[in-house]
Scaffold this active site. Sequence first.
Site: not given
Length: 330
Positions: A18, A68, A102
């Site tokens: 992100t 990820s 993540d």
Amino acid sequence: MNSKNNLKKVVVLGTGGTIAGTASNASDNIGYTAAQVGVAQLLEAVPGLSAVLQGHALVSEQVAQMDSKDMRFDIWLALAQRVVQHLSQPDVTGLVITHGTDTLEETAYFLYVVLPAELLKTKPVVLTCAMRPASSLNPDGPQNLMDAVAVALTAGAHGVVAVCAGTVHTALDIQKAHTYKPDAFTSGDAGVLAYVEEGQVRLLRNWPMANRHQSVPSLEVAARTTVWPRVEIVMNYVGCDGAVVDALLGYAHATAPLRGLVVAGTGNGTIHKDLEAALRRALQAGVKVVRSSRCANGPVLPAAHCEFAHSEGLSPVKARVALMLDLIGR
Ligand code: ASP
């Protein structure tokens, strides 16, 4: 890659996430696409980065560009190899990795286990991330990047750590604990390692020791492993009858062999009697079984007469990484 000779360096490896994400609307913090902006461009967007660089040159390299949630073993290996290559250079003081939130804790733990202890004794590997995309009205990535560089250049810093929202966590303890808030990570019972305040690191406990696990394959051995051992996670819950374990044994028998199971037990690793019976069948079929807990805090305390290995304080996802590496190392 860009570099300046004759200066001490800090290296930033980009993998996506992100922090490198963009949305078509600046007020959209969830409907974005991760891994759109290159790491060099991310660094250029951090105002005042030179103030924390303390005269160091910044070297950046894009190792991957991905969300990820889709992280893969081949990327892990490539990343670990690039870390070793850079950190082995005497003029590299520390290294930062940009990563999605993540699976950051799994990558951090993997690096902590496989990177040579000799390197980690003296130099830091600092993962960082963002919960809001680069295109956000109020992105958290630039500050996190700046903080990560500050940590990487802190005197005495060493080992694998992660920085998010002004907080430094060790690879061993970090867990993503929130789906949305910028301060998404916790170190659980262990407590955070440090805070970063205006570029200064306020250390609360010692920098992490090198990996304590014994049966760890070298990075070379891991890199030669073309098919990683299949290790799955199963959870205990009300009405759990172990059908998932039997299905995995049947499926794996037909395709890739199941080598290990991590059970995310309830409480102190307790397991429904029917799931336990299925796990015993798995043991008899030669599958390694490790008992962890679905609780976010606290280790599973080893129980007398339990035939399953226990996770030594690791969360289910980290226990899975440990078990895969253990199987590769055998
Ligand atoms: N899905 C994103 C990733 O892990 C989430 C994030 O980075 O916050 O790459």
